[in-house]
Design a protein around this motif. Sequence first.
Motif, PDB file in Angstrom:
ATOM      1  N   ILE A 134       0.851  -1.189   0.000  1.00  0.00           N
ATOM      2  CA  ILE A 134       0.000   0.000   0.000  1.00  0.00           C
ATOM      3  C   ILE A 134       0.886   1.239   0.000  1.00  0.00           C
ATOM      4  CG2 ILE A 134      -1.790   1.286   1.227  1.00  0.00           C
ATOM      5  CD1 ILE A 134      -2.654  -1.397   2.465  1.00  0.00           C
ATOM      6  N   GLY A 135       0.753   2.066  -1.015  1.00  0.00           N
ATOM      7  CA  GLY A 135       1.603   3.252  -1.107  1.00  0.00           C
ATOM      8  C   GLY A 135       2.902   2.951  -1.825  1.00  0.00           C
ATOM      9  N   TYR A 150       1.040  13.759   5.650  1.00  0.00           N
ATOM     10  CA  TYR A 150       0.794  12.541   4.882  1.00  0.00           C
ATOM     11  C   TYR A 150      -0.702  12.375   4.618  1.00  0.00           C
ATOM     12  CZ  TYR A 150       0.569   7.625   3.544  1.00  0.00           C
ATOM     13  OH  TYR A 150       0.308   6.456   2.870  1.00  0.00           O
ATOM     14  N   ALA A 151      -1.497  12.543   5.680  1.00  0.00           N
ATOM     15  CA  ALA A 151      -2.948  12.390   5.542  1.00  0.00           C
ATOM     16  C   ALA A 151      -3.523  13.436   4.597  1.00  0.00           C
ATOM     17  CB  ALA A 151      -3.597  12.490   6.918  1.00  0.00           C
ATOM     18  N   MET A 154      -2.567  12.161   1.073  1.00  0.00           N
ATOM     19  CA  MET A 154      -3.185  10.915   0.641  1.00  0.00           C
ATOM     20  C   MET A 154      -4.701  10.944   0.760  1.00  0.00           C
ATOM     21  SD  MET A 154      -0.745   9.074  -0.447  1.00  0.00           S
ATOM     22  CE  MET A 154      -1.701   7.593  -0.692  1.00  0.00           C
ATOM     23  N   TYR A 156      -8.218  10.932   3.570  1.00  0.00           N
ATOM     24  CA  TYR A 156      -8.740  10.021   4.586  1.00  0.00           C
ATOM     25  C   TYR A 156      -9.675   8.995   3.931  1.00  0.00           C
ATOM     26  CZ  TYR A 156      -6.887  13.305   8.033  1.00  0.00           C
ATOM     27  OH  TYR A 156      -6.044  14.094   8.791  1.00  0.00           O
ATOM     28  N   ILE A 158      -7.152   6.956   6.926  1.00  0.00           N
ATOM     29  CA  ILE A 158      -5.809   6.400   7.027  1.00  0.00           C
ATOM     30  C   ILE A 158      -5.798   5.426   8.203  1.00  0.00           C
ATOM     31  CG2 ILE A 158      -4.648   8.412   6.041  1.00  0.00           C
ATOM     32  CD1 ILE A 158      -3.863   9.184   8.940  1.00  0.00           C
ATOM     33  N   GLU A 203      -0.600   4.391   6.710  1.00  0.00           N
ATOM     34  CA  GLU A 203      -0.944   3.935   5.366  1.00  0.00           C
ATOM     35  C   GLU A 203      -2.354   4.408   5.018  1.00  0.00           C
ATOM     36  OE1 GLU A 203       1.264  -0.446   5.297  1.00  0.00           O
ATOM     37  OE2 GLU A 203      -0.883  -0.301   5.697  1.00  0.00           O
ATOM     38  N   ARG A 204      -2.646   4.365   3.742  1.00  0.00           N
ATOM     39  CA  ARG A 204      -4.031   4.549   3.306  1.00  0.00           C
ATOM     40  C   ARG A 204      -4.849   3.378   3.829  1.00  0.00           C
ATOM     41  NH1 ARG A 204      -6.789   2.496  -1.325  1.00  0.00           N
ATOM     42  NH2 ARG A 204      -4.848   1.565  -2.081  1.00  0.00           N
ATOM     43  N   TYR A 205      -6.019   3.665   4.379  1.00  0.00           N
ATOM     44  CA  TYR A 205      -6.873   2.603   4.893  1.00  0.00           C
ATOM     45  C   TYR A 205      -7.833   2.136   3.804  1.00  0.00           C
ATOM     46  CZ  TYR A 205     -10.394   0.089   7.579  1.00  0.00           C
ATOM     47  OH  TYR A 205     -11.252  -0.875   8.048  1.00  0.00           O
ATOM     48  N   ILE A 206      -7.817   0.841   3.550  1.00  0.00           N
ATOM     49  CA  ILE A 206      -8.688   0.266   2.530  1.00  0.00           C
ATOM     50  C   ILE A 206      -9.929  -0.295   3.209  1.00  0.00           C
ATOM     51  CG2 ILE A 206      -8.890  -1.474   0.718  1.00  0.00           C
ATOM     52  CD1 ILE A 206      -5.857  -1.314   0.393  1.00  0.00           C
TER      53      ILE A 206
END
Length: 448
Positions: A134-135, A150-151, A154, A156, A158, A203-206
């Motif tokens: 991721i990323g 970062y947030a 990228m 939200y 995260i 990280e980006r939250y999936i």
Amino acid sequence: MSKKYKRILVANRGDSAVRVIRACREMGIETVGVFSKGDRGALHTRLADYAICIGDVQSKDSYLNAYNVLAAATDYKVDAIHPGIGYFAENPDFCELCEECKIDYIGPGSSNIALMGDKVRAKRVAKESNIPVIGDDSVEINSYEECYQYAKQMGYPIILKAAKGGGGKGIRIVYKEEDLFRALELCIKEAEKVFDSGCILVERYIEDAKHIEVQVLADQFGNVIHLGDRECSIQRKNQKLIEESRCTTLDEETRRRMYEGAIDICKNIGYVGVGTIEYILEDNKTFYFMEMNTRLQVEHTISELITGIDLVKEQIQIAQGESLQIKQEDVLFQGYAIQCRILAEYFKDDFVPDFGIITRFDMPGGFGVRVDSAYEADNIVTPYYDSLLCKICCHDQTKGKAINKMLRCLEEMRVEGISTNKEVLMNILKDTRFLAGDYATTFLDTFN
């Protein structure tokens, strides 16, 4: 050069210790069980050939007291220590101490444990093995400002993770900017308390993703095989509740790439022992490396049921220096297996752990049923340890048949004196979405 162990100390408690002791007994290996004052008379102490108290009820004074564990191992002149599941099972410092004491640690070497136990470094290893992450980069944050930037870049939501963590601990999901500061503060505090390190990975939250993992076995001669996959998407508080093997909705090409990626990681780092590669599945074809667990997993039982391979015995044989006697083409997947974790918890009160005296403890049985537990009637469930009471596993030809078998088992099960999560497990199994595989890690967020 291979050797034969005569005596192994099992540095754990509960069903984890019982599992290892039983495997050792079948292999003709003596065992030393350790216990805290709160576990005096527990099943694992009665099954072991020798048992010794190593401290007070708090884990830090007993099961996590490396000096006391190693003193017992030295006193009983053991050949090796098996860490079981949890406690010292992914602790590179303890592994090094075993090496210094000339006692084998049944697991990977300390360098592998340290490497894959660091989520930032582990992601880099995955990228080098051509496995998606991721990323573009592994981002370890050192301040609120770094996390904020970062947030902002990228977007939200995260996810914040303890970089040295595992087991669902040290994780916070942040959906909006105003919650970021508090979430980061709590995540750092929990990481420092549980893992003795405040390093945080962002990280980006999936959302609506599945959690798929691949079981691997590797020896010191470079032989690596997989034992299929497990779906672990039914979770509460980022910890697994129901596990399945194998995932019934996984695209076969994606499954093949997951298996190949798991083996490539092991070969690239020279991994030796039992391990699990964990993935996040965003859709039916897109997946990302999440982490590697360099130990035996709670859910290893269902991989054993569909393959007929005893993972604990394989661990011990590998540690003795033996080569794998199983080739990949020898691994056959028979049917489907499911595991339910029976916990001492109140579900309606947001999974609050319960404790007290078990007045009745009747477990199910029958064809294709496996129960792993260390509790019995009249045992005390204390607030000092994990709330897991037992694991019930069912194996059958199809998912539908295994679910019916599990429902029958849960109906038969009688645990009195403490609350359990039996009702919520049965409700999940009866949900049509579960049978269809139409669920993700967020399933319980909307489950009634």
